[in-house]
Design a protein around this motif. Structure first.
Motif, PDB file in Angstrom:
ATOM      1  N   LYS A   5       0.856  -1.179   0.000  1.00  0.00           N
ATOM      2  CA  LYS A   5       0.000   0.000   0.000  1.00  0.00           C
ATOM      3  C   LYS A   5       0.894   1.232   0.000  1.00  0.00           C
ATOM      4  O   LYS A   5       1.749   1.376   0.862  1.00  0.00           O
ATOM      5  CB  LYS A   5      -0.890   0.010   1.244  1.00  0.00           C
ATOM      6  N   PHE A   6       0.681   2.088  -0.965  1.00  0.00           N
ATOM      7  CA  PHE A   6       1.553   3.248  -1.090  1.00  0.00           C
ATOM      8  C   PHE A   6       1.127   4.339  -0.130  1.00  0.00           C
ATOM      9  O   PHE A   6      -0.034   4.717  -0.090  1.00  0.00           O
ATOM     10  CB  PHE A   6       1.565   3.776  -2.524  1.00  0.00           C
ATOM     11  N   SER A   7       2.077   4.828   0.635  1.00  0.00           N
ATOM     12  CA  SER A   7       1.812   5.917   1.585  1.00  0.00           C
ATOM     13  C   SER A   7       2.704   7.100   1.250  1.00  0.00           C
ATOM     14  O   SER A   7       3.881   6.932   0.935  1.00  0.00           O
ATOM     15  CB  SER A   7       2.120   5.474   3.012  1.00  0.00           C
ATOM     16  N   THR A   8       2.132   8.282   1.348  1.00  0.00           N
ATOM     17  CA  THR A   8       2.911   9.506   1.225  1.00  0.00           C
ATOM     18  C   THR A   8       3.570   9.755   2.575  1.00  0.00           C
ATOM     19  O   THR A   8       2.969   9.523   3.619  1.00  0.00           O
ATOM     20  CB  THR A   8       1.982  10.676   0.846  1.00  0.00           C
ATOM     21  N   ILE A   9       4.818  10.229   2.538  1.00  0.00           N
ATOM     22  CA  ILE A   9       5.567  10.524   3.761  1.00  0.00           C
ATOM     23  C   ILE A   9       5.989  11.984   3.693  1.00  0.00           C
ATOM     24  O   ILE A   9       6.453  12.448   2.640  1.00  0.00           O
ATOM     25  CB  ILE A   9       6.811   9.617   3.885  1.00  0.00           C
ATOM     26  N   THR A  10       5.833  12.704   4.791  1.00  0.00           N
ATOM     27  CA  THR A  10       6.245  14.111   4.812  1.00  0.00           C
ATOM     28  C   THR A  10       7.098  14.402   6.039  1.00  0.00           C
ATOM     29  O   THR A  10       6.982  13.746   7.074  1.00  0.00           O
ATOM     30  CB  THR A  10       5.027  15.062   4.827  1.00  0.00           C
TER      31      THR A  10
END
Length: 173
Positions: A5-10
């Motif tokens: 599952k692709f997650s955005t990281i900031t």
């Protein structure tokens, strides 16, 4: 194969987001640049040829992010995990940055984010970094980020018609 599952990281200054088709030119600009490909496993000489890399990014055994400025969305480079093995819980880490963004602490900030994601979300036990033995900058970065030099493999592969040695760095959960 686990579904990655692709997650955005900031962070305060960085955005790690999914690599999308509109990144083709950015990927080409990086992977056609001799300063980057000197120590990187692939290079491309056209936008058309770079589509092969885009297909590779989309493969379920890879999980790579576009590394961007959090505010301006300027593309800095790409990083992620290769050859994710759900059986052995091992993956290889990789990262490259466009030369304009070298020396700004981005690698030092991004590599732990990728490792943490691999350990916490993909439940990896081990992350490996394969570094050409004469890539002193990358070797220093791996050591600073708590990767341990496990071994050096002489004449590991042929690059540009010559054998190269690889240092294998590891980090475990």
């Amino acid at each position: 194969m686990l579904e990655n599952k692709f997650s955005t990281i900031t962070t305060d200054r960085l955005l790690l987001r999914e690599i999308v088709d509109s990144d083709l030119e950015n990927i080409y600009n990086g992977l056609s640049n001799p300063k980057i490909t000197q120590y990187y496993g692939v290079s491309y000489n056209s936008l058309e040829a770079t589509k092969e890399q885009m297909t590779w990014f989309a493969d379920k055994k890879q999980l790579w992010w576009a590394i961007c400025d959090i505010n301006t969305k300027v593309f800095y480079g790409a990083g992620g995990l290769n050859d994710i093995d759900d059986q052995t819980k091992i993956a290889e880490i990789g990262l490259w940055l466009l030369p304009d963004f070298w020396g700004k602490g981005i690698m030092k900030e991004v590599l732990p984010l990728i490792c943490n994601y691999g350990f916490k979300h993909l439940l990896l036990n081990r992350i490996e970094g394969f570094v050409e033995s004469n890539n002193k900058n990358c070797k220093r970065a791996m050591a600073k980020l708590d990767f341990k030099l496990e071994k050096t493999v002489p004449d590991f592969e042929i690059k540009n018609g010559k054998p190269i040695s690889i240092d294998i760095y590891t980090k475990t959960n």
